[in-house]
Design a protein around this motif. Sequence first.
Motif, PDB file in Angstrom:
ATOM      1  N   HIS A  48       0.830  -1.201   0.000  1.00 26.60           N
ATOM      2  CA  HIS A  48       0.000   0.000   0.000  1.00 26.60           C
ATOM      3  C   HIS A  48       0.870   1.258   0.000  1.00 26.60           C
ATOM      4  CE1 HIS A  48      -3.530   2.447   0.629  1.00 26.60           C
ATOM      5  NE2 HIS A  48      -2.933   3.021   1.666  1.00 26.60           N
ATOM      6  N   GLU A  51       2.271   1.768  -3.401  1.00 25.36           N
ATOM      7  CA  GLU A  51       1.263   2.288  -4.325  1.00 25.36           C
ATOM      8  C   GLU A  51       1.011   3.772  -4.093  1.00 25.36           C
ATOM      9  OE1 GLU A  51      -1.969  -0.358  -3.502  1.00 25.36           O
ATOM     10  OE2 GLU A  51      -1.336  -1.814  -5.003  1.00 25.36           O
ATOM     11  N   ALA A  55       1.748   6.785  -6.672  1.00 25.61           N
ATOM     12  CA  ALA A  55       0.741   7.787  -7.042  1.00 25.61           C
ATOM     13  C   ALA A  55       1.263   9.196  -6.794  1.00 25.61           C
ATOM     14  CB  ALA A  55      -0.546   7.566  -6.239  1.00 25.61           C
ATOM     15  N   PRO A 131      -7.502   1.602  -1.478  1.00 22.99           N
ATOM     16  CA  PRO A 131      -6.926   1.126  -2.738  1.00 22.99           C
ATOM     17  C   PRO A 131      -7.734   1.543  -3.973  1.00 22.99           C
ATOM     18  CG  PRO A 131      -6.875  -0.617  -1.101  1.00 22.99           C
ATOM     19  CD  PRO A 131      -7.650   0.526  -0.504  1.00 22.99           C
ATOM     20  N   GLU A 132      -9.062   1.568  -3.849  1.00 19.49           N
ATOM     21  CA  GLU A 132      -9.888   1.955  -4.998  1.00 19.49           C
ATOM     22  C   GLU A 132      -9.652   3.417  -5.366  1.00 19.49           C
ATOM     23  OE1 GLU A 132     -11.351   0.613  -2.115  1.00 19.49           O
ATOM     24  OE2 GLU A 132     -11.266  -1.431  -2.901  1.00 19.49           O
ATOM     25  N   ASP A 135      -6.132   3.742  -6.921  1.00 16.02           N
ATOM     26  CA  ASP A 135      -6.084   3.308  -8.321  1.00 16.02           C
ATOM     27  C   ASP A 135      -6.715   4.347  -9.236  1.00 16.02           C
ATOM     28  OD1 ASP A 135      -4.799   0.959  -7.690  1.00 16.02           O
ATOM     29  OD2 ASP A 135      -6.610  -0.275  -7.705  1.00 16.02           O
ATOM     30  N   LYS A 136      -7.836   4.881  -8.807  1.00 19.18           N
ATOM     31  CA  LYS A 136      -8.519   5.907  -9.594  1.00 19.18           C
ATOM     32  C   LYS A 136      -7.623   7.135  -9.762  1.00 19.18           C
ATOM     33  CE  LYS A 136     -12.670   8.756  -9.672  1.00 19.18           C
ATOM     34  NZ  LYS A 136     -13.830   9.220  -8.934  1.00 19.18           N
ATOM     35  N   VAL A 138      -4.311   7.307  -9.534  1.00 16.42           N
ATOM     36  CA  VAL A 138      -3.159   6.989 -10.384  1.00 16.42           C
ATOM     37  C   VAL A 138      -3.564   7.012 -11.850  1.00 16.42           C
ATOM     38  CG1 VAL A 138      -1.548   5.157 -11.042  1.00 16.42           C
ATOM     39  CG2 VAL A 138      -1.884   5.704  -8.644  1.00 16.42           C
ATOM     40  N   ASN A 139      -4.691   6.404 -12.174  1.00 18.73           N
ATOM     41  CA  ASN A 139      -5.155   6.395 -13.566  1.00 18.73           C
ATOM     42  C   ASN A 139      -5.419   7.807 -14.071  1.00 18.73           C
ATOM     43  OD1 ASN A 139      -5.006   3.612 -13.841  1.00 18.73           O
ATOM     44  ND2 ASN A 139      -7.104   3.300 -13.171  1.00 18.73           N
TER      45      ASN A 139
END
Length: 170
Positions: A48, A51, A55, A131-132, A135-136, A138-139
Motif C-alpha cells: 500500500h 502504491e 501515485a 486502494p480503490e 487506483d482511480k 493513479v489512472n
Amino acid sequence: MTITQIFAVVAVVLCFLGMLAAAMSALIAHRAARAAVAAQHATAQLLHEFEVRSAVSTASAVLAEATRAQQQANELSRAYGMLALFSRNFGEAEMQKSQQLADSQAHLAGEIASQAKEFVAAHRDVTDPTPENLDKAVNEFQKALVAVRTMRAEVERELEGVESQRGELR
C-alpha cells in the motif's frame, strides 16, 4: 510393584510426554500462524505504501509538467501580444482568439497543477487512501500526464512559430 504396574506407569509417563510434545507442537504452530498473519499484514502495508508513493510520484510528475505547460502557454500569450505589435496584417480578432486559446491552456495547466499539488500535499501520510481511490487517482494522473505533455509540446511548437514570425517582422 508388579511388571504390569511398571508397564502401566511407563505407559502413563509416555502418554504424558506425548501430550506435552503435542501441546508444544500446537503452541509452535500457533506462533507460526501469528507470525505468518503479521508478515501478511506487513506485506500488505508495504504494498500500500509503495502504491501511494507511486501515485505521489506520478502526481509530482504531472505537477512539474503542468507547471512547465502553464509557463509556456503564458509565454505564448505574451508572444501573440508582441506579434500583434509588430504585425499590421495580423488581425485583432485573430490575435485575441489566439491569445485567449493560449490563456485557456495556461488556465487548464494551472488547474491540473493545482490538483496534483493538492494530491501530493494530502498524501504525505501513506496510510490514508483506500486502494480503490488510489487506483482511480493513479489512472487520472497518468492520463493527465499524457495530456499535459501533449499540451506542452503543442504550445512549444506554436510558440516557436510565433517567435519565428515575430523575428521576421523585426
